[in-house]
Design a protein around this motif. Sequence first.
Motif, PDB file in Angstrom:
ATOM      1  N   UNK A  37     -59.200 -73.769 -50.270  1.00 40.88           N
ATOM      2  CA  UNK A  37     -58.738 -72.709 -50.147  1.00 40.88           C
ATOM      3  C   UNK A  37     -57.884 -71.972 -51.168  1.00 40.88           C
ATOM      4  N   UNK A  38     -56.816 -72.597 -51.222  1.00 38.91           N
ATOM      5  CA  UNK A  38     -55.296 -72.707 -51.931  1.00 38.91           C
ATOM      6  C   UNK A  38     -55.174 -72.870 -53.245  1.00 38.91           C
ATOM      7  N   UNK A  39     -56.048 -74.264 -53.618  1.00 37.05           N
ATOM      8  CA  UNK A  39     -56.773 -74.509 -55.059  1.00 37.05           C
ATOM      9  C   UNK A  39     -57.499 -73.102 -54.998  1.00 37.05           C
ATOM     10  N   UNK A 101     -62.151 -70.233 -41.083  1.00 40.93           N
ATOM     11  CA  UNK A 101     -60.990 -69.378 -42.051  1.00 40.93           C
ATOM     12  C   UNK A 101     -60.184 -68.473 -41.215  1.00 40.93           C
ATOM     13  N   UNK A 102     -59.311 -68.643 -41.465  1.00 38.92           N
ATOM     14  CA  UNK A 102     -58.094 -67.603 -40.830  1.00 38.92           C
ATOM     15  C   UNK A 102     -57.754 -66.862 -41.674  1.00 38.92           C
ATOM     16  N   UNK A 103     -58.432 -66.004 -41.905  1.00 42.64           N
ATOM     17  CA  UNK A 103     -58.228 -64.490 -42.742  1.00 42.64           C
ATOM     18  C   UNK A 103     -57.173 -64.310 -43.090  1.00 42.64           C
ATOM     19  N   UNK A 104     -56.107 -63.594 -41.561  1.00 46.48           N
ATOM     20  CA  UNK A 104     -54.126 -63.228 -42.570  1.00 46.48           C
ATOM     21  C   UNK A 104     -54.063 -64.217 -42.889  1.00 46.48           C
ATOM     22  N   UNK A 105     -53.816 -65.831 -42.954  1.00 47.89           N
ATOM     23  CA  UNK A 105     -53.108 -66.174 -43.814  1.00 47.89           C
ATOM     24  C   UNK A 105     -53.654 -67.088 -44.339  1.00 47.89           C
ATOM     25  N   UNK A 107     -55.145 -63.548 -46.436  1.00 48.35           N
ATOM     26  CA  UNK A 107     -54.709 -63.100 -47.312  1.00 48.35           C
ATOM     27  C   UNK A 107     -53.075 -63.291 -47.915  1.00 48.35           C
ATOM     28  N   UNK A 108     -52.150 -64.356 -47.050  1.00 48.73           N
ATOM     29  CA  UNK A 108     -51.734 -63.978 -47.696  1.00 48.73           C
ATOM     30  C   UNK A 108     -51.425 -65.227 -49.074  1.00 48.73           C
ATOM     31  N   UNK A 109     -51.993 -66.099 -48.358  1.00 49.74           N
ATOM     32  CA  UNK A 109     -52.123 -66.994 -49.436  1.00 49.74           C
ATOM     33  C   UNK A 109     -52.479 -66.403 -51.049  1.00 49.74           C
ATOM     34  N   UNK A 110     -53.460 -65.973 -50.993  1.00 46.84           N
ATOM     35  CA  UNK A 110     -54.233 -64.732 -52.376  1.00 46.84           C
ATOM     36  C   UNK A 110     -53.006 -64.462 -52.293  1.00 46.84           C
ATOM     37  N   UNK A 111     -52.292 -63.524 -51.994  1.00 45.73           N
ATOM     38  CA  UNK A 111     -51.252 -62.622 -52.302  1.00 45.73           C
ATOM     39  C   UNK A 111     -49.927 -64.041 -53.305  1.00 45.73           C
ATOM     40  N   UNK A 112     -49.722 -64.413 -52.526  1.00 46.64           N
ATOM     41  CA  UNK A 112     -49.073 -65.436 -53.150  1.00 46.64           C
ATOM     42  C   UNK A 112     -49.029 -66.745 -54.318  1.00 46.64           C
ATOM     43  N   UNK A 113     -50.767 -66.847 -54.525  1.00 47.30           N
ATOM     44  CA  UNK A 113     -50.834 -67.616 -56.182  1.00 47.30           C
ATOM     45  C   UNK A 113     -50.887 -66.508 -56.616  1.00 47.30           C
ATOM     46  N   UNK A 114     -50.964 -64.944 -57.075  1.00 45.75           N
ATOM     47  CA  UNK A 114     -51.162 -63.802 -57.881  1.00 45.75           C
ATOM     48  C   UNK A 114     -50.062 -64.132 -58.916  1.00 45.75           C
ATOM     49  N   UNK A 115     -49.916 -64.291 -60.569  1.00 44.82           N
ATOM     50  CA  UNK A 115     -48.792 -63.722 -61.413  1.00 44.82           C
ATOM     51  C   UNK A 115     -48.069 -62.386 -60.717  1.00 44.82           C
ATOM     52  N   UNK A 116     -48.134 -61.667 -60.606  1.00 48.85           N
ATOM     53  CA  UNK A 116     -48.015 -60.431 -60.272  1.00 48.85           C
ATOM     54  C   UNK A 116     -48.802 -60.165 -58.580  1.00 48.85           C
ATOM     55  N   UNK A 117     -48.179 -59.022 -57.828  1.00 49.54           N
ATOM     56  CA  UNK A 117     -48.362 -58.305 -56.871  1.00 49.54           C
ATOM     57  C   UNK A 117     -49.919 -57.190 -56.763  1.00 49.54           C
ATOM     58  N   UNK A 118     -50.737 -58.246 -56.297  1.00 52.21           N
ATOM     59  CA  UNK A 118     -52.054 -57.169 -56.026  1.00 52.21           C
ATOM     60  C   UNK A 118     -51.666 -55.922 -56.417  1.00 52.21           C
TER      61      UNK A 118
END
Length: 138
Positions: A37-39, A101-105, A107-118
Amino acid sequence: VGGGGGSAEGGLLAGFRRAVDRVMQEDEREFYVPTTAYRFLRRLHEVLPNHSLILQDFDFLPDAVSGVGGPLVQDIVRGTERNYSSIVDPPPGSSDIIFPTDFTRLARAYTHTAATPPASPPRIVGAADFARQYANLD
């Protein structure tokens, strides 16, 4: 996670293990990390930087393997479901391994993987609430 003496890799692994041991509770020593999921999230941000994303998945699975984020390990033999208590119990390739799926985690990974914050933070909405808000029932 094994540690080793002397090598930089061994020291890194030992340090990782110590860090995990500090933050995990005693009953949480087994945990599953959603590396695929992270990849996927990293690649999504690279290829489609202006995307919109809606995900749906199970956040709980009955009869899952013990541990944080433990999967359901199951096969069906002659129409009968059989659950396993470990991911190593069934013969390789013989069963389905399904992770919640731990949706809270996530969501944090989604934000972390973005080049700029959503522009707006990820929202987590249960399936019933999502259907009430977006389904066209007419």
